[in-house]
Write a protein that holds these residues in place. Structure first.
Motif, PDB file in Angstrom:
ATOM      1  N   ASN A   5       0.828  -1.214   0.000  1.00 12.97           N
ATOM      2  CA  ASN A   5       0.000   0.000   0.000  1.00 12.97           C
ATOM      3  C   ASN A   5       0.858   1.258   0.000  1.00 12.97           C
ATOM      4  OD1 ASN A   5      -2.435  -1.309  -0.055  1.00 12.97           O
ATOM      5  ND2 ASN A   5      -2.701  -1.297   2.173  1.00 12.97           N
ATOM      6  N   THR A   6       1.928   1.227   0.786  1.00 16.93           N
ATOM      7  CA  THR A   6       2.825   2.380   0.856  1.00 16.93           C
ATOM      8  C   THR A   6       3.452   2.661  -0.503  1.00 16.93           C
ATOM      9  OG1 THR A   6       3.313   1.911   3.180  1.00 16.93           O
ATOM     10  CG2 THR A   6       4.867   3.318   1.998  1.00 16.93           C
ATOM     11  N   LEU A   7       3.891   1.606  -1.177  1.00 16.99           N
ATOM     12  CA  LEU A   7       4.517   1.784  -2.499  1.00 16.99           C
ATOM     13  C   LEU A   7       3.508   2.301  -3.518  1.00 16.99           C
ATOM     14  CD1 LEU A   7       6.761  -1.421  -2.645  1.00 16.99           C
ATOM     15  CD2 LEU A   7       7.493   0.941  -2.259  1.00 16.99           C
ATOM     16  N   ILE A   8       2.274   1.824  -3.432  1.00 14.40           N
ATOM     17  CA  ILE A   8       1.235   2.295  -4.361  1.00 14.40           C
ATOM     18  C   ILE A   8       0.964   3.777  -4.149  1.00 14.40           C
ATOM     19  CG2 ILE A   8      -1.227   2.123  -4.917  1.00 14.40           C
ATOM     20  CD1 ILE A   8      -0.999  -0.897  -4.336  1.00 14.40           C
ATOM     21  N   ILE A   9       0.842   4.182  -2.860  1.00 13.71           N
ATOM     22  CA  ILE A   9       0.569   5.594  -2.548  1.00 13.71           C
ATOM     23  C   ILE A   9       1.714   6.472  -3.015  1.00 13.71           C
ATOM     24  CG2 ILE A   9       0.285   7.237  -0.645  1.00 13.71           C
ATOM     25  CD1 ILE A   9      -1.223   4.987   0.842  1.00 13.71           C
ATOM     26  N   ARG A  10       2.955   6.040  -2.756  1.00 14.60           N
ATOM     27  CA  ARG A  10       4.106   6.820  -3.217  1.00 14.60           C
ATOM     28  C   ARG A  10       4.148   6.905  -4.735  1.00 14.60           C
ATOM     29  NH1 ARG A  10       9.423   4.633  -0.452  1.00 14.60           N
ATOM     30  NH2 ARG A  10      10.297   6.242  -1.812  1.00 14.60           N
ATOM     31  N   GLY A  11       3.764   5.808  -5.399  1.00 14.78           N
ATOM     32  CA  GLY A  11       3.718   5.817  -6.868  1.00 14.78           C
ATOM     33  C   GLY A  11       2.687   6.810  -7.394  1.00 14.78           C
ATOM     34  N   ALA A  16       1.354  11.939  -9.869  1.00 12.16           N
ATOM     35  CA  ALA A  16       0.630  13.213  -9.812  1.00 12.16           C
ATOM     36  C   ALA A  16       1.579  14.387  -9.976  1.00 12.16           C
ATOM     37  CB  ALA A  16      -0.124  13.316  -8.497  1.00 12.16           C
ATOM     38  N   ARG A  17       2.751  14.326  -9.296  1.00 10.97           N
ATOM     39  CA  ARG A  17       3.726  15.413  -9.409  1.00 10.97           C
ATOM     40  C   ARG A  17       4.287  15.509 -10.823  1.00 10.97           C
ATOM     41  NH1 ARG A  17       5.355  19.260  -7.933  1.00 10.97           N
ATOM     42  NH2 ARG A  17       7.365  19.120  -6.896  1.00 10.97           N
ATOM     43  N   ALA A  18       4.516  14.349 -11.462  1.00 12.42           N
ATOM     44  CA  ALA A  18       5.015  14.366 -12.841  1.00 12.42           C
ATOM     45  C   ALA A  18       3.974  14.969 -13.781  1.00 12.42           C
ATOM     46  CB  ALA A  18       5.372  12.940 -13.284  1.00 12.42           C
ATOM     47  N   GLY A  19       2.701  14.593 -13.566  1.00 17.76           N
ATOM     48  CA  GLY A  19       1.634  15.162 -14.392  1.00 17.76           C
ATOM     49  C   GLY A  19       1.535  16.670 -14.237  1.00 17.76           C
ATOM     50  N   ILE A  20       1.687  17.159 -12.984  1.00 19.75           N
ATOM     51  CA  ILE A  20       1.648  18.609 -12.737  1.00 19.75           C
ATOM     52  C   ILE A  20       2.786  19.298 -13.468  1.00 19.75           C
ATOM     53  CG2 ILE A  20       2.096  20.336 -10.929  1.00 19.75           C
ATOM     54  CD1 ILE A  20       0.371  18.630  -9.066  1.00 19.75           C
ATOM     55  N   LEU A  65      12.916  11.919  -5.497  1.00 15.64           N
ATOM     56  CA  LEU A  65      13.478  10.696  -4.930  1.00 15.64           C
ATOM     57  C   LEU A  65      14.734  10.994  -4.126  1.00 15.64           C
ATOM     58  CD1 LEU A  65      13.024   8.251  -7.952  1.00 15.64           C
ATOM     59  CD2 LEU A  65      11.634   8.408  -5.877  1.00 15.64           C
ATOM     60  N   ALA A  66      15.562  11.933  -4.623  1.00 13.27           N
ATOM     61  CA  ALA A  66      16.802  12.267  -3.932  1.00 13.27           C
ATOM     62  C   ALA A  66      16.532  12.922  -2.577  1.00 13.27           C
ATOM     63  CB  ALA A  66      17.654  13.189  -4.800  1.00 13.27           C
ATOM     64  N   PHE A  67      15.530  13.825  -2.533  1.00 15.20           N
ATOM     65  CA  PHE A  67      15.229  14.538  -1.301  1.00 15.20           C
ATOM     66  C   PHE A  67      14.077  13.894  -0.512  1.00 15.20           C
ATOM     67  CE2 PHE A  67      17.270  17.924  -3.832  1.00 15.20           C
ATOM     68  CZ  PHE A  67      18.269  18.298  -2.928  1.00 15.20           C
ATOM     69  N   ARG A  68      13.543  12.763  -1.021  1.00 19.14           N
ATOM     70  CA  ARG A  68      12.514  11.971  -0.335  1.00 19.14           C
ATOM     71  C   ARG A  68      11.233  12.750  -0.047  1.00 19.14           C
ATOM     72  NH1 ARG A  68      15.736   7.868   2.994  1.00 19.14           N
ATOM     73  NH2 ARG A  68      13.938   7.797   4.375  1.00 19.14           N
ATOM     74  N   THR A  69      10.921  13.733  -0.884  1.00 19.09           N
ATOM     75  CA  THR A  69       9.679  14.487  -0.681  1.00 19.09           C
ATOM     76  C   THR A  69       8.452  13.655  -1.018  1.00 19.09           C
ATOM     77  OG1 THR A  69       9.927  15.413  -2.908  1.00 19.09           O
ATOM     78  CG2 THR A  69      10.714  16.750  -1.066  1.00 19.09           C
ATOM     79  N   ARG A  71       7.760  10.981   0.296  1.00 18.86           N
ATOM     80  CA  ARG A  71       7.367  10.266   1.514  1.00 18.86           C
ATOM     81  C   ARG A  71       6.472  11.106   2.428  1.00 18.86           C
ATOM     82  NH1 ARG A  71      11.416   5.911   3.037  1.00 18.86           N
ATOM     83  NH2 ARG A  71      12.600   5.549   1.128  1.00 18.86           N
ATOM     84  N   ALA A  72       6.311  12.384   2.137  1.00 20.87           N
ATOM     85  CA  ALA A  72       5.482  13.255   2.978  1.00 20.87           C
ATOM     86  C   ALA A  72       4.020  12.806   2.942  1.00 20.87           C
ATOM     87  CB  ALA A  72       5.594  14.701   2.511  1.00 20.87           C
ATOM     88  N   LEU A  73       3.351  12.902   4.103  1.00 13.57           N
ATOM     89  CA  LEU A  73       1.930  12.555   4.194  1.00 13.57           C
ATOM     90  C   LEU A  73       1.106  13.788   3.841  1.00 13.57           C
ATOM     91  CD1 LEU A  73       2.016  10.498   7.502  1.00 13.57           C
ATOM     92  CD2 LEU A  73       1.685   9.604   5.202  1.00 13.57           C
ATOM     93  N   TRP A  74       0.514  13.806   2.658  1.00 13.75           N
ATOM     94  CA  TRP A  74      -0.184  14.993   2.180  1.00 13.75           C
ATOM     95  C   TRP A  74      -1.420  15.318   3.006  1.00 13.75           C
ATOM     96  CZ3 TRP A  74      -0.070  14.650  -3.927  1.00 13.75           C
ATOM     97  CH2 TRP A  74       1.260  14.809  -4.355  1.00 13.75           C
ATOM     98  N   ARG A  75      -2.045  14.299   3.590  1.00 19.29           N
ATOM     99  CA  ARG A  75      -3.265  14.592   4.346  1.00 19.29           C
ATOM    100  C   ARG A  75      -2.951  15.263   5.683  1.00 19.29           C
ATOM    101  NH1 ARG A  75      -5.726   8.869   6.553  1.00 19.29           N
ATOM    102  NH2 ARG A  75      -3.881   8.080   7.622  1.00 19.29           N
TER     103      ARG A  75
END
Length: 645
Positions: A5-11, A16-20, A65-69, A71-75
């Motif tokens: 689940n964690t990997l899916i959410i990060r994906g 979403a960030r790439a689309g933006i 990926l380098a700065f691990r952003t 992994r932040a919990l957006w909610r």
């Protein structure tokens, strides 16, 4: 499943960030090139800018990926989390701009596009994160409710405390399942009144908060007030007003202490105030670092573990991370209750219960041999003054002989530190209970000077609010029956503190003594504040129950009981004291009295086991006179004549 689940959410976040980023490049190109916002214009911009859009998206992905952003919990996003997102957007744009000019001098992409790009990227990213946060934040969603024609039926809640605590609490409340809506904030922060915090009005003070609560209660809104810290205490509302609020249906709540939260991930649900907590002075707050150093990872044994003080010691040492907890008590119900509580709240803590009596030396030695404790808290005692006046033999066997047995077992087992819990009634004692506790102190002093490496301490304090058989539960039961509330003398005074505060100070005294490894025996007296008139305490309890003393509930003076003193002291007339820490006094003898020897203890035990109350009582005070280095005549003069009920 959790990792998947964690990997899916990060994906999904990365996608979403790439689309933006792709959309930001295309949108920036459209703005600069002047293409209209039509399907044809969008297609032309996409055809011209798509290589740059893909490059910018890949670059941004690498930085995420380098700065691990990712992994932040957006909610749960906050300003602290937004910083890295903005940094990555600006850094991506800067690197993209540098490469673009290095490779083709910006020939295929207008320079203005590269300036607009980071702005669009940041705005679109923050918009996405904000939407995710709003979807999880109930207060943010409810801010739209008026436009939807719905009504907030939750119970109104007033917050009392510092602004930073209120801010944290409001954030937690918006994500919790608690059925409360914040209605106001009371704080001591200067200049905060008439402002708002997260949409909640800051009230002018205690008076406005009390008026609002009374008005809400009259409308049947079932309001509540929660005290978040000690910056403003319930006492500032006044006992009589608190009583009216309670009887009017207002819930008086507080946030849980660290000990109450426990080690099993208990929720932080608000607790209702007990009556004794509303009577207490503002508690002393002490650093818990020395306490953790004392018990963390250590094997701890507590006698009297089922009693009021002993059970709280168990809770606090468990919350401080002791390695093993052994609980000793001769009360089956008391021991079962605390063992069950510790097991529920700290299920991973190693523990064992022993249904033993401290009078039984053989069983006690077996227990110590089995546990091999590092620290021992000896709280087992018979403590009720009138009862001990009628049963001096029992008082000797538990308070004196039992303490000798525990101290002997501690020395034999190589315990590092043993703490004896004493009482202010051991000071210039005119009663059997106080006298036997003072002899027990002398027993511990004697053990300190004997062979062995155990460090002994004595901690002496007064009454604790709400302990078993104490005045507050007695008064409360009398009030519930409609009175009268019985007070033995109109001028009688006592020292009081809450059970958790008393135990916290006991642990601090123990930590202080443990650091003085080469000093004399540590005899500590807790700073109990100012003594309280029992008559005033009775009136306050009646008012907190929403009644009027003398009209709804009568107060009846019954006369002093056998062995009872008008005033309690914390330091004996044969002792001197000095402050040795926050809320701690160190006590030493003015004159060295007789030492409690094994022969003296055995003599007391022999007479007590014969069941001769008169002879036992006489021997108690004869021995005490020698220990305190005062004459028998002085002791006799200090002792109140025994009266039978």
């Amino acid at each position: 499943m959790g990792i998947a689940n964690t990997l899916i959410i990060r994906g999904l976040k990365v996608t979403a960030r790439a689309g933006i980023r792709v959309a930001a490049v295309i949108a920036a190109y459209m703005l600069v090139a002047g293409h209209g916002l039509t399907p044809a214009g969008v297609l032309r911009a996409a055809e011209a800018a798509w290589p740059h859009a893909m490059a910018f998206a890949v670059l941004g992905l690498a930085l995420d990926l380098a700065f691990r952003t990712d992994r932040a919990l957006w909610r749960y996003v906050s300003i602290v989390d937004i910083g890295p997102l903005v940094r990555n957007s600006v850094l991506s744009a800067f690197i993209f701009l540098a490469f673009n000019f290095f490779l083709e001098r910006g020939a295929s992409l207008p320079r203005t596009t590269l300036l607009i790009l980071p702005v669009l990227d940041i705005v679109m990213t923050l918009a996405l994160v904000l939407v995710r946060r709003i979807a999880h934040d109930k207060d943010a969603l409810r801010s739209l409710v008026p436009f939807l024609g719905k009504q907030d039926d939750r119970s109104p809640l007033i917050l009392v405390g510092r602004m930073d605590r209120a801010d944290t609490f409001l954030r937690d409340l918006s994500r919790s399942e608690d059925d409360y809506r914040p209605a106001g904030i009371v704080t001591e922060s200067a200049g905060a009144a008439a402002r708002e915090l997260r949409g909640v009005k800051v009230l002018a003070g205690v008076q406005q908060a009390a008026d609002m609560l009374e008005e809400l209660a009259e409308r049947g809104a079932e309001p509540a007030i929660v005290f978040l810290d000690d910056s403003i205490s319930p006492a500032e509302f006044g006992v009589e007003r608190l009583g009216h609020l309670r009887t009017g249906g207002v819930k008086l709540l507080r946030t849980p202490s660290l000990v109450e939260v426990g080690g099993a991930g208990d929720d932080g649900a608000m607790r209702e105030f007990q009556l004794e907590e509303l009577l207490a002075r503002p508690p002393v707050r002490l650093d818990d670092a020395p306490l953790r150093a004392l018990v963390a990872g250590r094997r701890v044994l507590v006698t009297g573990a089922g009693g009021s003080i002993g059970s709280e010691i168990c809770r606090q040492v468990a919350s401080l991370g002791c390695g093993h907890l052994a609980m000793v008590d001769n009360s089956e119900f008391g021991l079962f209750k605390i063992d069950q509580e510790i097991g529920d709240r700290w299920p991973t803590l190693s523990r064992r219960e022993y249904l033993y009596d401290v009078r039984n030396k053989a069983l006690l030695n077996d227990c110590f041999e089995d546990v091999r404790p590092d620290v021992v808290f000896h709280a087992a005692a018979l403590k009720h003054v009138p009862l001990m006046e009628r049963h001096p033999c029992e008082s000797v066997l538990t308070n004196v002989v039992g303490t000798w047995n525990v101290a002997e077992a501690a020395n034999a087992a190589g315990v590092k530190h043993m703490v004896f819990i004493s009482t202010d009634k051991a000071v210039d004692p005119p009663n059997v209970m106080g006298a036997t506790k003072r002899l027990a102190e002398a027993v511990v002093r004697a053990q300190q000077t004997s062979a062995g490496n155990t460090r002994f301490s004595v901690v002496r304090f007064g009454n604790v609010l709400g302990s078993a058989g104490s005045v507050v539960p007695t008064f409360r039961a009398q009030i519930e029956r409609g009175g009268p509330v019985t007070v033995t003398h109109p001028d009688i005074e006592r020292y009081f503190m809450t059970i958790p505060e008393a135990v916290q100070l006991v642990l601090h005294a123990t930590a202080h003594s443990a650091r003085q490894t080469d000093g004399p025996l540590g005899v500590f007296v807790l700073d109990m504040g100012k003594p309280v008139k029992i008559m005033d305490l009775a009136r306050q309890l009646i008012e907190l129950s929403g009644k009027t003393p003398g009209r709804d509930i009568e107060i009846e003076v019954t006369g002093l009981r056998p062995g009872e003193k008008l005033f309690e002291e914390l330091v004996d007339s044969s002792e001197v004291s000095e402050m040795c820490g926050q809320s701690l006094m160190c006590v030493t003898d003015r004159i060295q009295g007789a030492r409690m020897t094994e022969q003296t203890v055995h003599k007391l035990e022999r007479v007590a086991r014969q069941g001769d109350d008169a002879a036992t009582r006489t021997l108690i005070f004869e021995t005490l006179a020698k220990v305190r280095a005062v004459s028998s005549e002085e002791m006799s003069a200090a002792v109140l004549p025994m009266r039978r009920a």
